[in-house]
Design an enzyme around this catalytic site. Structure first.
Site, mmCIF file in Angstrom:
data_model
loop_
_atom_site.group_PDB
_atom_site.id
_atom_site.type_symbol
_atom_site.label_atom_id
_atom_site.label_comp_id
_atom_site.label_asym_id
_atom_site.label_seq_id
_atom_site.Cartn_x
_atom_site.Cartn_y
_atom_site.Cartn_z
ATOM 1 N N ALA A 99 0.807 -1.233 0.000
ATOM 2 C CA ALA A 99 0.000 0.000 0.000
ATOM 3 C C ALA A 99 0.839 1.283 0.000
ATOM 4 O O ALA A 99 0.268 2.371 0.101
ATOM 5 C CB ALA A 99 -1.006 0.040 1.145
ATOM 6 N N ALA A 100 2.159 1.173 -0.117
ATOM 7 C CA ALA A 100 2.963 2.411 -0.201
ATOM 8 C C ALA A 100 2.572 3.170 -1.481
ATOM 9 O O ALA A 100 2.402 4.394 -1.466
ATOM 10 C CB ALA A 100 4.448 2.078 -0.203
ATOM 11 N N GLY A 101 2.411 2.438 -2.585
ATOM 12 C CA GLY A 101 1.999 3.075 -3.846
ATOM 13 C C GLY A 101 0.605 3.680 -3.723
ATOM 14 O O GLY A 101 0.336 4.770 -4.236
ATOM 15 N N ASP A 102 -0.282 2.975 -3.045
ATOM 16 C CA ASP A 102 -1.650 3.495 -2.863
ATOM 17 C C ASP A 102 -1.626 4.760 -2.009
ATOM 18 O O ASP A 102 -2.377 5.709 -2.265
ATOM 19 C CB ASP A 102 -2.536 2.444 -2.187
ATOM 20 C CG ASP A 102 -2.658 1.179 -3.007
ATOM 21 O OD1 ASP A 102 -2.616 1.276 -4.254
ATOM 22 O OD2 ASP A 102 -2.780 0.093 -2.412
HETATM 23 O O1 RIB Z 1 -1.629 -2.202 -3.327
HETATM 24 C C1 RIB Z 1 -1.793 -3.064 -2.222
HETATM 25 C C2 RIB Z 1 -3.101 -3.793 -2.325
HETATM 26 O O2 RIB Z 1 -3.073 -4.612 -3.479
HETATM 27 C C3 RIB Z 1 -3.408 -4.732 -1.187
HETATM 28 O O3 RIB Z 1 -4.063 -4.090 -0.125
HETATM 29 C C4 RIB Z 1 -4.203 -5.834 -1.858
HETATM 30 O O4 RIB Z 1 -5.535 -5.899 -1.430
HETATM 31 C C5 RIB Z 1 -4.102 -5.562 -3.354
HETATM 32 O O5 RIB Z 1 -5.250 -4.975 -3.845
#
Ligand code: RIB
Length: 325
Positions: free
Chosen positions: A248-251
């Site tokens: 989730a760093a990219g998110d």
């Molecule tokens: O980018 C990380 C996410 O990728 C995770 O939380 C997982 O659910 C996938 O969607």
């Protein structure tokens, strides 16, 4: 409402419950690795990005998502609600809520397999009213036709469209034409353009007004188009942290970046605060559980002011991206 008074961000995309096992390393094909502890975390690229927008604190954040009618949906709704995200939920009957199976290695890298389940139930007609929406943030964990329909509807109504093209899939001209900002990693850039290893050159193949390539521990590189059609590059080096979990760093980057644009930050400032938020996320376990608040990011930026874009690091990043001098 005029474009300038639309202060709400809408994220439309996936929500998954992440099943995480920590292990010494990620298994190679055919290998079984004996892992250690097991945990579940609210995740999914869409929901992670919505939480990152909301925690960045400046804009009301909404999310359109599809969930099953099962117990896995409960922690996902609770996490979004606790972060202050207003939800538009499509309830898919007889389909499981999305899940992701994450192997988290001791070097903080991971391997993820997603079972999209209910995420595949999202349809173009599910997009809510965009009257108050300044930015629509999309990813590629929902059906591609749906993503294209969302992007085109938003573009037609004057909402700015940001796509995080993850996980990598073929992007049609129709989708690219509807975007204001494209955020991709190096592998995704190579997959989309067919150009390996030469980032600046690969960026010239894309006509989206602003493209940002995230480069992990190196930082990120943006190419924005000037009014005369020429390209302008912007670089931001990564903050050095002791990474525990890069999930989730990219998110976090995408959500924090969108929040920064919605408060009218200039591109370099938006890249800097998004990089700081992503660096903090790498130091914590889990997806949504790792995403920092605006106060945490502001404190981090103050504490690391001297470390941002140091001359040698910037030079190294420019060389890595093969930016023409
Ligand atoms: O980018 C990380 C996410 O990728 C995770 O939380 C997982 O659910 C996938 O969607």
């Amino acid at each position: 409402m005029t474009a300038s008074t639309r202060n709400t961000i809408l994220v439309a995309g996936s929500a998954n419950l992440d099943f995480v096992v920590r292990a010494a390393h990620v298994p190679a094909p055919g290998e079984t690795v004996l892992g250690r502890e097991f945990s579940t975390f609210p995740g999914g690229k869409g929901a992670n990005q919505a939480v990152a927008c909301a925690r960045a604190g400046d804009a009301p954040t909404q999310m359109l998502l599809a969930l099953g009618d099962d117990p896995h949906a409960t922690p996902l709704e609770a996490s979004l609600c606790a972060a202050g995200v207003a939800m538009h939920i499509v309830r898919a009957r007889d389909v499981a809520t999305g899940t992701a199976f994450v192997c988290l290695a001791d070097d903080a890298e991971n391997a993820i397999t997603v079972a999209p389940g209910a995420n595949n139930a999202l349809r173009g007609e599910d997009l809510p009213d965009l009257d108050a929406i300044g930015y629509l943030l999309l990813q590629l964990e929902t059906p591609i036709d749906t993503v294209v329909a969302f992007a085109q509807k938003a573009r037609a109504q004057g909402t700015k469209v940001i796509l995080n093209a993850a996980p990598a899939r073929a992007l049609t001209a129709a989708l690219l034409d509807a975007l204001d900002v494209l955020i991709i990693n190096e592998g995704e850039l190579a997959a989309i353009t067919g150009v390996q290893d030469r980032i600046a050159e690969a960026l010239t193949h894309l006509k989206v007004p602003c493209v940002i390539v995230t480069l992990g521990a190196r930082g990120c590189c943006a190419r924005s188009l000037r009014a005369d059609g020429g390209g302008e590059f912007h670089l931001q080096t990564a903050y050095r942290v002791k990474a525990l979990d890069t999930t989730a760093a990219g998110d976090t980057f995408c959500g924090a970046f969108t929040a920064a644009l919605s408060r009218a930050d200039a591109l370099p400032q938006a890249m800097q605060s998004a990089s700081a938020a992503a660096a903090i996320a790498c130091t914590r376990l889990g997806a949504q559980s790792s995403i920092p608040t605006k106060t945490e990011v502001d404190d981090f930026l103050r504490a690391h002011a001297a470390a941002s874009n140091a001359t040698d690091d910037l030079h190294e990043l420019a060389v890595y991206c093969a930016i023409p001098r």
